[in-house]
Design a protein around this motif. Structure first.
Motif, mmCIF file in Angstrom:
data_model
loop_
_atom_site.group_PDB
_atom_site.id
_atom_site.type_symbol
_atom_site.label_atom_id
_atom_site.label_comp_id
_atom_site.label_asym_id
_atom_site.label_seq_id
_atom_site.Cartn_x
_atom_site.Cartn_y
_atom_site.Cartn_z
ATOM 1 N N ALA A 177 0.831 -1.206 0.000
ATOM 2 C CA ALA A 177 0.000 0.000 0.000
ATOM 3 C C ALA A 177 0.866 1.256 0.000
ATOM 4 O O ALA A 177 1.805 1.373 0.784
ATOM 5 C CB ALA A 177 -0.919 -0.006 1.217
ATOM 6 N N ARG A 178 0.536 2.183 -0.902
ATOM 7 C CA ARG A 178 1.209 3.484 -0.974
ATOM 8 C C ARG A 178 0.155 4.539 -1.291
ATOM 9 O O ARG A 178 -0.895 4.239 -1.850
ATOM 10 C CB ARG A 178 2.277 3.491 -2.076
ATOM 11 C CG ARG A 178 3.321 2.401 -1.978
ATOM 12 C CD ARG A 178 4.411 2.619 -3.045
ATOM 13 N NE ARG A 178 3.833 2.849 -4.355
ATOM 14 C CZ ARG A 178 3.474 1.890 -5.200
ATOM 15 N NH1 ARG A 178 3.631 0.616 -4.866
ATOM 16 N NH2 ARG A 178 2.962 2.189 -6.372
ATOM 17 N N TRP A 179 0.471 5.755 -0.953
ATOM 18 C CA TRP A 179 -0.484 6.826 -1.221
ATOM 19 C C TRP A 179 -0.806 6.940 -2.711
ATOM 20 O O TRP A 179 -1.948 7.165 -3.097
ATOM 21 C CB TRP A 179 0.057 8.157 -0.698
ATOM 22 C CG TRP A 179 -0.058 8.312 0.785
ATOM 23 C CD1 TRP A 179 0.948 8.328 1.707
ATOM 24 C CD2 TRP A 179 -1.264 8.470 1.539
ATOM 25 N NE1 TRP A 179 0.450 8.476 2.977
ATOM 26 C CE2 TRP A 179 -0.904 8.570 2.907
ATOM 27 C CE3 TRP A 179 -2.615 8.532 1.196
ATOM 28 C CZ2 TRP A 179 -1.845 8.738 3.922
ATOM 29 C CZ3 TRP A 179 -3.559 8.696 2.211
ATOM 30 C CH2 TRP A 179 -3.170 8.801 3.545
ATOM 31 N N ASP A 180 0.222 6.785 -3.569
ATOM 32 C CA ASP A 180 -0.014 6.964 -4.999
ATOM 33 C C ASP A 180 -0.763 5.792 -5.631
ATOM 34 O O ASP A 180 -1.167 5.862 -6.795
ATOM 35 C CB ASP A 180 1.306 7.199 -5.752
ATOM 36 C CG ASP A 180 2.287 6.044 -5.593
ATOM 37 O OD1 ASP A 180 1.950 5.069 -4.883
ATOM 38 O OD2 ASP A 180 3.382 6.104 -6.170
ATOM 39 N N ALA A 181 -0.971 4.703 -4.869
ATOM 40 C CA ALA A 181 -1.719 3.564 -5.398
ATOM 41 C C ALA A 181 -3.179 3.582 -4.964
ATOM 42 O O ALA A 181 -3.942 2.677 -5.329
ATOM 43 C CB ALA A 181 -1.068 2.254 -4.937
ATOM 44 N N LEU A 182 -3.582 4.602 -4.219
ATOM 45 C CA LEU A 182 -4.944 4.634 -3.679
ATOM 46 C C LEU A 182 -5.962 5.283 -4.609
ATOM 47 O O LEU A 182 -7.154 4.961 -4.547
ATOM 48 C CB LEU A 182 -4.952 5.390 -2.343
ATOM 49 C CG LEU A 182 -4.470 4.625 -1.114
ATOM 50 C CD1 LEU A 182 -4.349 5.581 0.069
ATOM 51 C CD2 LEU A 182 -5.425 3.501 -0.779
ATOM 52 N N LEU A 183 -5.514 6.206 -5.443
ATOM 53 C CA LEU A 183 -6.465 7.025 -6.207
ATOM 54 C C LEU A 183 -7.348 6.194 -7.126
ATOM 55 O O LEU A 183 -8.577 6.309 -7.092
ATOM 56 C CB LEU A 183 -5.703 8.080 -7.018
ATOM 57 C CG LEU A 183 -6.582 8.974 -7.896
ATOM 58 C CD1 LEU A 183 -7.571 9.751 -7.047
ATOM 59 C CD2 LEU A 183 -5.716 9.917 -8.729
ATOM 60 N N LEU A 184 -6.742 5.338 -7.955
ATOM 61 C CA LEU A 184 -7.521 4.599 -8.943
ATOM 62 C C LEU A 184 -8.542 3.662 -8.307
ATOM 63 O O LEU A 184 -9.721 3.681 -8.683
ATOM 64 C CB LEU A 184 -6.584 3.837 -9.886
ATOM 65 C CG LEU A 184 -7.264 3.135 -11.065
ATOM 66 C CD1 LEU A 184 -8.022 4.143 -11.917
ATOM 67 C CD2 LEU A 184 -6.221 2.398 -11.916
ATOM 68 N N PRO A 185 -8.164 2.811 -7.336
ATOM 69 C CA PRO A 185 -9.187 1.954 -6.715
ATOM 70 C C PRO A 185 -10.252 2.754 -5.974
ATOM 71 O O PRO A 185 -11.424 2.352 -5.950
ATOM 72 C CB PRO A 185 -8.392 1.054 -5.759
ATOM 73 C CG PRO A 185 -7.091 1.733 -5.562
ATOM 74 C CD PRO A 185 -6.818 2.484 -6.821
ATOM 75 N N ALA A 186 -9.882 3.882 -5.360
ATOM 76 C CA ALA A 186 -10.878 4.698 -4.667
ATOM 77 C C ALA A 186 -11.894 5.278 -5.646
ATOM 78 O O ALA A 186 -13.102 5.292 -5.377
ATOM 79 C CB ALA A 186 -10.187 5.820 -3.886
ATOM 80 N N VAL A 187 -11.407 5.750 -6.790
ATOM 81 C CA VAL A 187 -12.320 6.278 -7.815
ATOM 82 C C VAL A 187 -13.209 5.167 -8.356
ATOM 83 O O VAL A 187 -14.424 5.351 -8.545
ATOM 84 C CB VAL A 187 -11.513 6.937 -8.954
ATOM 85 C CG1 VAL A 187 -12.423 7.266 -10.130
ATOM 86 C CG2 VAL A 187 -10.826 8.200 -8.455
ATOM 87 N N ALA A 188 -12.624 3.993 -8.626
ATOM 88 C CA ALA A 188 -13.414 2.868 -9.126
ATOM 89 C C ALA A 188 -14.510 2.477 -8.138
ATOM 90 O O ALA A 188 -15.655 2.205 -8.522
ATOM 91 C CB ALA A 188 -12.508 1.673 -9.411
ATOM 92 N N LEU A 189 -14.167 2.459 -6.842
ATOM 93 C CA LEU A 189 -15.156 2.120 -5.819
ATOM 94 C C LEU A 189 -16.259 3.172 -5.752
ATOM 95 O O LEU A 189 -17.450 2.834 -5.723
ATOM 96 C CB LEU A 189 -14.476 1.995 -4.457
ATOM 97 C CG LEU A 189 -15.412 1.836 -3.260
ATOM 98 C CD1 LEU A 189 -16.184 0.526 -3.342
ATOM 99 C CD2 LEU A 189 -14.635 1.926 -1.950
ATOM 100 N N ALA A 190 -15.881 4.446 -5.732
ATOM 101 C CA ALA A 190 -16.867 5.514 -5.601
ATOM 102 C C ALA A 190 -17.811 5.546 -6.791
ATOM 103 O O ALA A 190 -19.047 5.605 -6.635
ATOM 104 C CB ALA A 190 -16.151 6.858 -5.443
ATOM 105 N N VAL A 191 -17.266 5.494 -7.991
ATOM 106 C CA VAL A 191 -18.105 5.547 -9.190
ATOM 107 C C VAL A 191 -18.955 4.287 -9.314
ATOM 108 O O VAL A 191 -20.156 4.348 -9.595
ATOM 109 C CB VAL A 191 -17.227 5.740 -10.448
ATOM 110 C CG1 VAL A 191 -18.077 5.636 -11.712
ATOM 111 C CG2 VAL A 191 -16.523 7.085 -10.397
ATOM 112 N N GLY A 192 -18.327 3.123 -9.092
ATOM 113 C CA GLY A 192 -19.069 1.869 -9.203
ATOM 114 C C GLY A 192 -20.204 1.781 -8.206
ATOM 115 O O GLY A 192 -21.330 1.391 -8.554
#
Length: 324
Positions: A177-192
């Motif tokens: 886990a790193r800060w720069d790896a959080l954006l894409l899965p967070a966006v996918a979760l929120a939009v989905g």
């Protein structure tokens, strides 16, 4: 429960930090000395990634159970996670993407997860019906095929870093886990999740059966296909950053239904929060139960979810038979 899990995930570990210090650090107080670095740079990204992945897997599991009207549907059991793992491994071995932030990695995982889901659904659905027995057997068959393909890729590549990648995507873990790896899965979760919340009524209609949903005006074929693609996309993005973590999407939706019922407008957010808390607790155990060594979190979720799966399978087989 989610708040308790998050604070526990930040406070506990090889270095134990008082909960009061954790809350002060989160509030912006930098007077906690070395604890600040541990919380903000090491544990907080890991807890947030666990929350995102757990919530996403629980939401996808909830939706899959409605789409196929089957209580044992789960991204892992249906081979979707395995397909995503195979796609991600192929991207790594072929050198198409560098790191978890590359779009090539989630793209490969998405293609693999969608292909696995389509294959399982096609094999399990016969004569317009689908039973638990056929669904489980189809999922197991696809997982074996994908496992063999992944092993073939590994043997062909024969490089140490590829072996580590295969183990990561096979067993699952949040250690990267790193800060720069959080954006894409967070966006996918929120939009989905937002899209699925908007589709709560059609998902409820599927609970009455395909014929009943059609009579009520739902084009079940097109709707199911569109949601399958969305579920595969979310799963692919999550697996790209966490590996294949099983049974979260099986256990949590059933617990959520016991709390709020089967209506998806309430069920989806409750499942998301439950999945986040479940995976945070599982990851906490993974990094403390055998400290200083770390157990893959997928191993612990399988130990928790396996008995639940066997119970659901036994209950379903009483009415339909294991072969359908």
């Amino acid at each position: 429960m989610f708040a308790v899990a998050a604070v526990a995930g930040l406070a506990l570990g090889p270095v134990r930090i008082p909960a009061g210090d954790v809350l002060r650090i989160l509030a912006g107080d930098t007077g906690a000395g070395p604890f600040t670095t541990i919380v903000r740079d090491v544990r907080l990204p890991r807890v947030l990634l666990g929350a995102v992945v757990g919530a996403g897997l629980a939401v996808v599991g909830t939706v899959l159970q409605a789409l196929v009207r089957n209580p044992v549907a789960d991204p892992f059991l249906l081979g979707i996670s395995s397909g995503a793992s195979t796609g991600a491994v192929l991207v790594v071995v072929l050198g198409l993407g560098a790191g978890a932030t590359s779009f090539a990695l989630p793209a490969g995982a998405f293609v693999g997860s969608l292909g696995a889901l389509v294959a399982v659904y096609a094999m399990a659905r016969r004569g317009g019906t689908m039973t638990t027995g056929r669904l489980v057997l189809a999922g197991v068959a696809v997982q074996y095929i994908l496992s063999a393909l992944t092993s073939l890729v590994l043997v062909t590549a024969a490089e140490a870093e590829h072996l580590r990648a295969v183990l990561f995507w096979t067993l699952g873990g949040l250690g990267g886990a790193r800060w720069d790896a959080l954006l894409l899965p967070a966006v996918a979760l929120a939009v989905g999740t937002a899209v699925l919340m908007a589709l709560a009524r059609p998902l409820d209609l599927l609970l009455v059966g395909e014929e009943g949903a059609t009579v009520l005006g739902l084009d079940t074929g097109r709707f199911r296909a569109a949601v399958f693609v969305l579920a595969s996309l979310v799963t692919g993005v999550l697996v790209a950053v966490s590996g294949a973590i099983g049974f979260v999407g099986l256990v949590v939706p059933h617990a959520a239904r016991m709390a709020v019922g089967a209506g998806h407008r309430a069920l989806l957010p409750v499942s998301a929060l439950g999945g986040a808390a479940f995976l945070i607790f599982a990851d906490l155990l993974a990094r403390t139960v055998a400290a200083p060594a770390e157990v893959p979190v997928g191993v612990l979720t399988a130990l928790a979810g396996g008995p639940c799966f066997l119970w659901l399978l036994r209950r379903s087989s009483r009415t339909e038979g294991i072969t359908g």
